[in-house]
Design a protein around this motif. Structure first.
Motif, PDB file in Angstrom:
ATOM      1  N   LEU A 444       0.838  -1.193   0.000  1.00 51.04           N
ATOM      2  CA  LEU A 444       0.000   0.000   0.000  1.00 51.04           C
ATOM      3  C   LEU A 444       0.877   1.248   0.000  1.00 51.04           C
ATOM      4  O   LEU A 444       1.840   1.348   0.760  1.00 51.04           O
ATOM      5  CB  LEU A 444      -0.901   0.028   1.227  1.00 51.04           C
ATOM      6  N   ARG A 445       0.540   2.190  -0.845  1.00 54.04           N
ATOM      7  CA  ARG A 445       1.195   3.491  -0.794  1.00 54.04           C
ATOM      8  C   ARG A 445       0.539   4.333   0.305  1.00 54.04           C
ATOM      9  O   ARG A 445      -0.622   4.121   0.664  1.00 54.04           O
ATOM     10  CB  ARG A 445       1.060   4.182  -2.152  1.00 54.04           C
ATOM     11  N   ASP A 507       1.652   7.516   9.002  1.00 59.04           N
ATOM     12  CA  ASP A 507       2.982   6.942   8.878  1.00 59.04           C
ATOM     13  C   ASP A 507       2.843   5.775   7.908  1.00 59.04           C
ATOM     14  O   ASP A 507       2.598   5.970   6.734  1.00 59.04           O
ATOM     15  CB  ASP A 507       3.493   6.514  10.249  1.00 59.04           C
ATOM     16  N   ARG A 508       2.912   4.545   8.352  1.00 60.88           N
ATOM     17  CA  ARG A 508       2.558   3.385   7.534  1.00 60.88           C
ATOM     18  C   ARG A 508       1.085   3.050   7.771  1.00 60.88           C
ATOM     19  O   ARG A 508       0.687   1.900   7.741  1.00 60.88           O
ATOM     20  CB  ARG A 508       3.439   2.185   7.883  1.00 60.88           C
ATOM     21  N   GLY A 509       0.327   4.028   7.965  1.00 64.79           N
ATOM     22  CA  GLY A 509      -1.053   3.983   8.384  1.00 64.79           C
ATOM     23  C   GLY A 509      -1.204   5.118   9.373  1.00 64.79           C
ATOM     24  O   GLY A 509      -0.221   5.768   9.743  1.00 64.79           O
ATOM     25  N   PHE A 510      -2.428   5.395   9.809  1.00 66.24           N
ATOM     26  CA  PHE A 510      -2.618   6.445  10.806  1.00 66.24           C
ATOM     27  C   PHE A 510      -2.303   5.868  12.185  1.00 66.24           C
ATOM     28  O   PHE A 510      -2.884   4.865  12.592  1.00 66.24           O
ATOM     29  CB  PHE A 510      -4.051   6.966  10.756  1.00 66.24           C
ATOM     30  N   ARG A 511      -1.346   6.492  12.908  1.00 62.51           N
ATOM     31  CA  ARG A 511      -0.970   6.035  14.249  1.00 62.51           C
ATOM     32  C   ARG A 511      -1.274   7.137  15.260  1.00 62.51           C
ATOM     33  O   ARG A 511      -1.134   8.330  14.979  1.00 62.51           O
ATOM     34  CB  ARG A 511       0.505   5.649  14.311  1.00 62.51           C
ATOM     35  N   GLU A 520       1.676  19.041  15.905  1.00 60.32           N
ATOM     36  CA  GLU A 520       2.671  19.277  14.859  1.00 60.32           C
ATOM     37  C   GLU A 520       2.512  18.222  13.771  1.00 60.32           C
ATOM     38  O   GLU A 520       2.439  17.027  14.051  1.00 60.32           O
ATOM     39  CB  GLU A 520       4.087  19.235  15.422  1.00 60.32           C
ATOM     40  N   ILE A 521       2.461  18.698  12.522  1.00 59.85           N
ATOM     41  CA  ILE A 521       2.378  17.810  11.368  1.00 59.85           C
ATOM     42  C   ILE A 521       3.694  17.948  10.614  1.00 59.85           C
ATOM     43  O   ILE A 521       4.084  19.046  10.223  1.00 59.85           O
ATOM     44  CB  ILE A 521       1.200  18.173  10.451  1.00 59.85           C
ATOM     45  N   CYS A 526       0.161  14.149   7.005  1.00 61.06           N
ATOM     46  CA  CYS A 526      -1.300  14.165   7.087  1.00 61.06           C
ATOM     47  C   CYS A 526      -1.706  13.797   8.508  1.00 61.06           C
ATOM     48  O   CYS A 526      -1.044  12.996   9.170  1.00 61.06           O
ATOM     49  CB  CYS A 526      -1.922  13.160   6.115  1.00 61.06           C
ATOM     50  N   ALA A 527      -2.803  14.385   8.957  1.00 64.73           N
ATOM     51  CA  ALA A 527      -3.310  14.106  10.301  1.00 64.73           C
ATOM     52  C   ALA A 527      -4.806  13.852  10.237  1.00 64.73           C
ATOM     53  O   ALA A 527      -5.520  14.463   9.434  1.00 64.73           O
ATOM     54  CB  ALA A 527      -3.005  15.264  11.247  1.00 64.73           C
TER      55      ALA A 527
END
Length: 531
Positions: A444-445, A507-511, A520-521, A526-527
């Motif tokens: 997955l990108r 990150d490698r998914g939303f963490r 802070e982004i 993306c947040a």
């Protein structure tokens, strides 16, 4: 073409650009000389004075809605307001300059260039024949003009409730990617997408096999199929479209809806050029409705807003209008790509001005160019560089691609779209990589997680998000969820206004990270915030 370039500046606020050029051989060119870009922010729709070759002054305004043709011709000087108490005068010498509205291609500028398109091109520069050009820019400031100050402090957020619902998400399919698409069906199901945008081009050899593949994916996923049909228009329309409709029926593809556009309309027609032979669009749409009775019909352009703006389809003959955009037509550096959002908001505004409340679809729109209306083909990019008109772009693989995808959605959703498509399923435009990709096959990108986050919000009421620095952070929201994209290479602090329930960073998914009022982004981050 040998050019001696001199740039001169002085303390009174003047900068001059001079070019003294000569060709070492007879040389054919479409354009040789200076290009001047004026920005959009604080300029679009504002007053401007244009001086022409005869000395006359045209007091006008920068176009607000996007002009399909040249807004100003025969330009010798442009005077406009830069800020309160400050104006700029740009003077041109050595050739005839004119302007185009580069928002057509989502460039963040108005472009003034040499050699009017009304003159023959390409044209010949003879060996040894010298030409000279000069552009002079002078800044005039009143004594009480306030100096510019850099923005400081966190980016602030302001919400506005609307009665607009977030669009359903589409995912593009291509016949040549069928094996990779089948392998990615689990990811497709998780994406929250509702539509498959199935490309079908008989002139490219697409036939019954491609349609069987689309029918297979639709059956396995239960998603709606939009057939994106490039009509060949080389035989009687009733015969062509009836034959395609028969193949669609034979393959068992249930369409909802059908999008048609003459194949030839994928090529751009510059101002002053001869339009290619093409049946009237009214006839194309009538034949499509006859062959595909009872199916919603879309029209517009498979290419970009530019082509839709120059060849406006009859909106009363279709059920929805659609087009794509691409951010690397003219420039492909990171800053230019992210500045396209300044123009994109004008694109959807202009479409709404033309077509009113007609249902509206956008996409597939991706960083890489899937088709080139301005040349014979897209550019191969085996070294994964940042180049215009490339059919592969390295940023699609990383955080930049995710931020661009989210910022795109944040820019257009307030137009009340019905369907938004920002990715294919597999391959160089895909949620997942295919064979031969620089990303491991099947991975997955980062943008896949953004598409999934958007899919989860489809159908919910939109709250528009206004940020205090839209050149840095863009976002969209529902009543419970806020999505933010940092479109800069520097970390950005964002003040949410109150402590949220949860904060996740892509990150490698939303963490999950600490749920603070100020977050802070990171660069091109993306947040997702639960309010």
């Amino acid at each position: 073409l040998d050019c001696d370039i001199v740039i001169l500046g002085n303390a009174t606020g003047e900068v001059s650009f001079l070019a003294d050029c000569v060709s070492d051989a007879d040389f054919e060119t479409a354009r040789a000389g200076f290009t001047v870009l004026h920005p959009l922010l604080g300029v679009a729709g504002e007053p401007v004075a244009v001086e022409h070759g005869d000395g006359s002054i045209e007091n006008s305004r920068w176009p607000d809605l996007i002009d399909p043709w040249q807004p100003f011709k025969d330009i010798t000087a442009i005077t406009h307001k830069v800020a309160d108490g400050i104006e700029a005068v740009t003077r041109f010498e050595g050739d005839v300059f004119e302007m185009e509205d580069q928002r057509n291609w989502t460039d963040g500028s108005y472009k003034t260039y040499v050699r009017p398109l009304a003159l023959p091109w390409p044209y010949l520069l003879k060996q040894g024949e010298r030409f000279r050009q000069r552009v002079n820019v002078s800044i005039r400031a009143k004594t009480d003009a306030h100096p510019a100050r850099p923005a400081d402090g966190p980016v602030a957020i302001k919400f506005t409730d609307t009665d607009i619902k977030l669009p359903e998400i589409g995912i593009g399919l291509r016949p040549e990617r069928h094996a990779d698409e089948i392998a990615a069906l689990d990811d497709l199901k998780k994406s929250g997408a509702k539509h498959l945008i199935a490309h079908f081009d008989p002139l490219a050899g697409h036939g019954l096999g491609a349609l069987h593949g689309y029918a297979d994916i639709a059956k396995r996923t239960g998603l709606k199929v939009t057939l994106e049909l490039a009509v060949p228009c080389i035989q009687p329309l009733d015969e062509e479209l009836s034959r395609i409709a028969a193949m669609v029926g034979q393959a068992g593809v249930e369409l909802d809806p059908l999008f048609v556009s003459p194949s030839v309309d994928r090529q751009s027609t510059p101002p002053g050029s001869q339009w290619p032979d093409c049946p009237p669009l009214e006839d194309v749409y009538a034949a499509a409705r006859k062959a595909f009775a009872g199916i919603r019909l879309g029209g517009g352009m498979m290419s970009y807003f530019t082509e839709l703006n120059r060849k406006r389809v009859p909106g009363d003959r279709i059920d929805y209008v659609s087009h794509c955009t691409n951010p690397i037509v003219h420039a492909a550096d990171d800053l230019s790509v992210m500045q396209t959002f300044e123009a994109l908001r004008h694109v959807v505004k202009s479409v709404r001005a033309i077509y009113g409340d007609k249902p509206y679809h956008i996409g597939p729109s991706t960083i890489a160019m899937r088709q080139n209306p301005y040349g014979s083909a897209t550019k191969d990019n085996p070294d994964l560089r940042r180049i215009p008109m490339a059919n592969v772009d390295p940023r699609h693989n990383g955080q930049f691609g995710a931020a661009w995808t989210l910022a795109y959605a944040a820019t257009v959703v307030s137009a009340g779209l019905e369907v938004l498509t920002l990715s294919a399923l597999a391959g160089s435009f895909g949620l997942v990589a295919g064979a031969g990709e620089p990303v491991a096959k099947g991975d997955l990108r980062p943008l896949a997680h953004v598409v999934t986050a958007l899919g989860a919000l489809s159908g919910q009421e939109l709250r528009t998000v206004e940020t205090s620095r839209p050149s840095a952070v863009l976002g969209l929201a529902t009543r419970t969820t806020l999505l933010l994209a940092n479109i800069t290479p520097a970390p950005q602090r964002v003040e949410l206004g109150s402590r949220p329930q949860a904060v996740e960073i892509l990150d490698r998914g939303f963490r999950a990270v600490a749920a603070e009022e100020v977050i802070e982004i990171g660069a091109y981050g993306c947040a997702r915030i639960t309010l």
